[in-house]
Design a protein around this motif. Structure first.
Motif, PDB file in Angstrom:
ATOM      1  N   PHE A 143      -4.171  -5.181 -14.240  1.00 14.45           N
ATOM      2  CA  PHE A 143      -3.012  -4.632 -13.545  1.00 14.45           C
ATOM      3  C   PHE A 143      -3.445  -3.355 -12.839  1.00 14.45           C
ATOM      4  N   GLY A 144      -3.316  -3.345 -11.521  1.00 17.43           N
ATOM      5  CA  GLY A 144      -3.711  -2.177 -10.752  1.00 17.43           C
ATOM      6  C   GLY A 144      -2.649  -1.763  -9.759  1.00 17.43           C
ATOM      7  N   ILE A 145      -2.782  -0.553  -9.221  1.00 22.31           N
ATOM      8  CA  ILE A 145      -1.866  -0.057  -8.203  1.00 22.31           C
ATOM      9  C   ILE A 145      -2.685   0.512  -7.046  1.00 22.31           C
ATOM     10  N   MET A 146      -2.155   0.410  -5.843  1.00 22.12           N
ATOM     11  CA  MET A 146      -2.882   0.785  -4.642  1.00 22.12           C
ATOM     12  C   MET A 146      -2.840   2.298  -4.399  1.00 22.12           C
ATOM     13  N   TYR A 147      -3.349   3.058  -5.369  1.00 23.92           N
ATOM     14  CA  TYR A 147      -3.500   4.498  -5.189  1.00 23.92           C
ATOM     15  C   TYR A 147      -4.861   4.742  -4.534  1.00 23.92           C
ATOM     16  N   ASN A 148      -4.940   4.443  -3.243  1.00 23.84           N
ATOM     17  CA  ASN A 148      -6.232   4.486  -2.555  1.00 23.84           C
ATOM     18  C   ASN A 148      -6.793   5.893  -2.411  1.00 23.84           C
ATOM     19  N   GLN A 149      -5.953   6.932  -2.559  1.00 24.79           N
ATOM     20  CA  GLN A 149      -6.480   8.289  -2.462  1.00 24.79           C
ATOM     21  C   GLN A 149      -7.305   8.676  -3.689  1.00 24.79           C
ATOM     22  N   ARG A 150      -7.237   7.881  -4.734  1.00 25.82           N
ATOM     23  CA  ARG A 150      -8.117   8.129  -5.885  1.00 25.82           C
ATOM     24  C   ARG A 150      -9.574   7.792  -5.561  1.00 25.82           C
ATOM     25  N   THR A 151      -9.803   7.101  -4.451  1.00 27.31           N
ATOM     26  CA  THR A 151     -11.181   6.829  -4.036  1.00 27.31           C
ATOM     27  C   THR A 151     -11.728   7.956  -3.166  1.00 27.31           C
ATOM     28  N   ASN A 152     -10.911   8.940  -2.843  1.00 28.99           N
ATOM     29  CA  ASN A 152     -11.338  10.068  -2.011  1.00 28.99           C
ATOM     30  C   ASN A 152     -12.228  10.993  -2.835  1.00 28.99           C
ATOM     31  N   PRO A 153     -13.485  11.200  -2.427  1.00 30.78           N
ATOM     32  CA  PRO A 153     -14.399  12.032  -3.220  1.00 30.78           C
ATOM     33  C   PRO A 153     -13.928  13.478  -3.392  1.00 30.78           C
ATOM     34  N   LEU A 154     -13.090  13.967  -2.493  1.00 33.27           N
ATOM     35  CA  LEU A 154     -12.530  15.319  -2.650  1.00 33.27           C
ATOM     36  C   LEU A 154     -11.728  15.424  -3.938  1.00 33.27           C
ATOM     37  N   TYR A 155     -10.820  14.471  -4.135  1.00 32.28           N
ATOM     38  CA  TYR A 155      -9.954  14.526  -5.313  1.00 32.28           C
ATOM     39  C   TYR A 155     -10.700  14.093  -6.577  1.00 32.28           C
TER      40      TYR A 155
ATOM     41  N   GLY B 254     -20.411  11.091  -0.891  1.00 34.07           N
ATOM     42  CA  GLY B 254     -19.710   9.817  -0.884  1.00 34.07           C
ATOM     43  C   GLY B 254     -18.650   9.784   0.198  1.00 34.07           C
ATOM     44  N   ARG B 255     -17.942   8.665   0.264  1.00 35.20           N
ATOM     45  CA  ARG B 255     -16.904   8.504   1.277  1.00 35.20           C
ATOM     46  C   ARG B 255     -15.655   7.896   0.645  1.00 35.20           C
ATOM     47  N   ASN B 256     -14.563   8.074   1.335  1.00 35.93           N
ATOM     48  CA  ASN B 256     -13.303   7.513   0.878  1.00 35.93           C
ATOM     49  C   ASN B 256     -13.236   6.041   1.268  1.00 35.93           C
ATOM     50  N   THR B 257     -13.314   5.156   0.300  1.00 34.04           N
ATOM     51  CA  THR B 257     -13.297   3.723   0.589  1.00 34.04           C
ATOM     52  C   THR B 257     -11.890   3.168   0.740  1.00 34.04           C
ATOM     53  N   ASP B 258     -10.894   3.986   0.448  1.00 36.39           N
ATOM     54  CA  ASP B 258      -9.500   3.693   0.773  1.00 36.39           C
ATOM     55  C   ASP B 258      -9.017   2.380   0.138  1.00 36.39           C
ATOM     56  N   HIS B 259      -8.171   1.626   0.878  1.00 28.48           N
ATOM     57  CA  HIS B 259      -7.570   0.412   0.322  1.00 28.48           C
ATOM     58  C   HIS B 259      -8.625  -0.624  -0.056  1.00 28.48           C
ATOM     59  N   VAL B 260      -9.632  -0.758   0.781  1.00 29.91           N
ATOM     60  CA  VAL B 260     -10.690  -1.725   0.491  1.00 29.91           C
ATOM     61  C   VAL B 260     -11.379  -1.372  -0.819  1.00 29.91           C
ATOM     62  N   GLY B 261     -11.566  -0.082  -1.064  1.00 28.74           N
ATOM     63  CA  GLY B 261     -12.197   0.351  -2.306  1.00 28.74           C
ATOM     64  C   GLY B 261     -11.388  -0.025  -3.535  1.00 28.74           C
ATOM     65  N   ILE B 262     -10.075   0.095  -3.433  1.00 31.74           N
ATOM     66  CA  ILE B 262      -9.212  -0.273  -4.562  1.00 31.74           C
ATOM     67  C   ILE B 262      -9.263  -1.777  -4.811  1.00 31.74           C
ATOM     68  N   ILE B 263      -9.189  -2.572  -3.736  1.00 40.54           N
ATOM     69  CA  ILE B 263      -9.241  -4.030  -3.899  1.00 40.54           C
ATOM     70  C   ILE B 263     -10.603  -4.462  -4.439  1.00 40.54           C
ATOM     71  N   GLN B 264     -11.673  -3.831  -3.939  1.00 46.08           N
ATOM     72  CA  GLN B 264     -13.015  -4.168  -4.428  1.00 46.08           C
ATOM     73  C   GLN B 264     -13.150  -3.838  -5.906  1.00 46.08           C
ATOM     74  N   ASN B 265     -12.667  -2.676  -6.299  1.00 49.89           N
ATOM     75  CA  ASN B 265     -12.708  -2.275  -7.702  1.00 49.89           C
ATOM     76  C   ASN B 265     -11.897  -3.233  -8.573  1.00 49.89           C
ATOM     77  N   PHE B 266     -10.730  -3.640  -8.076  1.00 48.65           N
ATOM     78  CA  PHE B 266      -9.883  -4.572  -8.826  1.00 48.65           C
ATOM     79  C   PHE B 266     -10.584  -5.914  -8.990  1.00 48.65           C
ATOM     80  N   THR B 267     -11.253  -6.355  -7.937  1.00 48.96           N
ATOM     81  CA  THR B 267     -12.006  -7.609  -8.001  1.00 48.96           C
ATOM     82  C   THR B 267     -13.110  -7.527  -9.050  1.00 48.96           C
ATOM     83  N   GLU B 268     -13.818  -6.408  -9.061  1.00 53.86           N
ATOM     84  CA  GLU B 268     -14.907  -6.238 -10.031  1.00 53.86           C
ATOM     85  C   GLU B 268     -14.379  -6.076 -11.446  1.00 53.86           C
TER      86      GLU B 268
END
Length: 386
Positions: free
Chosen positions: A121-133, A299-313
């Protein structure tokens, strides 16, 4: 399993964007096999533009097809929990768009269903992939900033014109979205606010202004004050009616201050903690030695794609989720508390009185006005959407 078969429930702006990511091969180990939407025009467009993807007119039909292992829920806010619960009941993994829902009581039911399903179960908090935060969270968790004393987030660059609000009858209404800037634009910041500092407020006093800058019924200007168990305080200010806007997050602790603004991080680091300095200092106007540091961000902010990729993995390899769906309740609880504080004209304690908030929200929904527009009367034109 070597590949996750995805379905997308709702192919509006966000759902279409996710479909594009799959079609462009951006998700390794994931393939889009099905989509659904209640609007015939969107389904027709999907059939024309999505290759090797089945199109359904309902989530029930999509889930019953046997074509999906996981779904991305990209429906209107109120529907997120219900769609997720339905998918869990069918034994399907669920990734929901933000926000988790409109009110905490509804989201808690979704979290319970997720816990009992055994599915990811995941949520699309894509800003968590932002290396700043991510860096800010690491610096705080590791103790570099010491004990948190104050946070200030000024997030006023969510400018929205009247044309934006007039583009749909559901926009900026209690019945359609369940709120305004807090529920639509700011879920990412409300999540990051508690995620980076590692604690939730214990009480909130907020001043939400409804339709202050635009002809809408929900909040478009908010100032809130939060208190924490350790004595820290926080201020959160946001609006959709200010141009140019600002996005500045400042966190002060006993070892200095960190500021994130303009995609950069600066750390005013104290040589010793303020507490220790104050205990030994005898000078009338003495102050701790401070070094200003530009913190390098890698690093870079992978945004929505990063969240979906992480969820897939996470599904394929049990990789930890960047944004577990159960955590969507935290930022939502803060926004619910801000609403309730304004409605009751007083302090609101957290954890939230969920039933009271639901009751007050339903009063607004009962009097909600849905504005029919000429935009909605036309068939959907999704040319180039996917």
């Amino acid at each position: 399993m070597t590949q996750v078969r995805y379905g997308i429930i709702g192919i509006g702006n966000m759902g279409a964007g996710h479909a594009r990511s799959f079609q462009e091969g951006k998700i390794q180990g994931g393939v889009l096999t099905a989509v659904c939407d209640s609007m015939a025009a969107k389904r027709d467009c999907a059939r024309e533009q999505l290759k090797d993807v089945q199109v359904f007119d309902s989530a029930e039909a999509l889930l019953d097809s046997g074509l999906v292992d996981a779904v991305i829920v990209a429906t209107p806010h109120f529907d997120h929990p219900g769609e997720a619960i339905r998918a869990f009941a069918k034994g399907v993994h669920v990734l929901i768009e933000k926000p988790a829902g409109v009110y905490v009581k509804q989201v808690r039911e979704m979290n319970d269903a997720a816990a009992g399903s055994g599915k990811k179960f995941g949520i699309m908090y894509n800003q968590r992939t932002n290396p700043l935060y991510q860096k800010l969270r690491d610096l705080i968790a590791s103790g570099e900033l010491g004990e948190i004393r104050r946070t200030n987030w000024l997030i006023t660059n969510w400018y929205r014109s009247q044309a934006y609000y007039d583009s749909g009858s559901w926009r900026a209404t209690w019945g359609g979205e369940g709120g305004g800037v807090l529920i639509n634009q700011c879920p990412h910041q409300l999540d990051l606010w508690q995620w980076t500092i590692g604690m939730m407020p214990t009480r909130i006093r907020a001043f939400c202004h409804f339709g202050k800058h635009r002809d809408i019924e929900v909040e478009d200007d908010v100032t809130a004050y939060a208190e924490y168990e350790n004595g820290a305080t926080g201020v959160f200010i946001t609006t959709t009616g200010e141009a140019p806007g600002t996005n500045r997050f400042e966190v002060s602790g006993t070892r200095g201050k960190i500021v994130i603004e303009d995609d950069q991080m600066q750390f005013w680091r104290l040589r010793e903690s303020e507490t220790d300095f104050n205990a030994r200092n005898k000078e009338l106007f003495g102050r701790p030695e401070c070094w200003k540091v530009d913190v390098p961000i890698h690093g870079r902010n992978t945004d929505h794609v990063g969240i979906i990729q992480n969820f897939t993995e996470a599904i394929l390899h049990d990789k930890p989720l960047i944004a577990p769906g159960e955590e969507g309740i935290h930022g939502l609880a803060i926004s619910n508390a801000m609403h309730l504080s304004t409605w009751l004209d007083g302090w609101v304690d957290l954890p939230l009185d969920e039933s009271l908030h639901e009751t007050e929200l339903n009063k607004r929904i009962a009097g909600s006005r849905l504005k029919l527009t000429s935009v909605e009367s036309k068939p959907a034109d999704l040319t180039g959407t996917f």
